[in-house]
Design a protein around this motif. Structure first.
Motif: not given
Length: 150
Positions: A22, A24-26
């Motif tokens: 991951r 970042g966000t999505r």
């Protein structure tokens, strides 16, 4: 292809590990133990592939690679080919009910009978050795486990 050891004997190729991290966000970066990376994210983010797009690309690449040998035997090693793949998602069920591939190939140097023989040979080759296509057609069991820190 098998790797050569210092004493020049062949060893089995190492197992390739795959994972995503991951970022970042999505947003994720897909990685392999062989050093490859691919950026993965939402459709709204420029410069990344969605997971569904990667699935489609994997299918197209598998078709291309599975057809490479029979085509190069007929057309030579320098032939041009593009495999396009499409298929809309069924968002209610979160599946791709159909994926359509088109292999773009210049067969103009072959007569109609030779073209049909090559197309038949390529179809057989893809049906026999394209692991991605065979897996999608057959379905597969997917498991998820967790490695948590207590």
């Amino acid at each position: 292809m098998a790797e050569q050891t210092p004493d020049n004997t062949a060893t089995a190729p190492a197992h390739t590990e795959l994972w995503v991290e991951r970022t970042g966000t999505r947003l994720y970066t897909g990685k392999s133990s062989r050093g490859a990376e691919v950026l993965i994210g939402s459709e709204s983010v420029p410069g990344v592939f969605t997971p569904g797009e990667l699935l489609k690309i994997a299918l197209a690449a598998c078709t291309g690679m599975s057809s490479d040998f029979p085509i190069s035997r007929r057309l030579g090693d320098n032939y041009d080919a593009t495999v396009r793949v499409s298929g809309a998602a069924d968002r209610e069920n979160e599946v791709y009910p159909q994926l359509d591939e088109v292999l773009e190939l210049d067969l103009s140097e072959l007569d109609a009978e030779a073209q049909q023989r090559l197309i038949t040979l390529v179809e057989r080759s893809v049906d026999k050795v394209c692991t991605v296509g065979r897996t999608l057609k057959a379905g597969t069991k997917v498991t998820l486990s967790f490695d948590t820190q207590a």
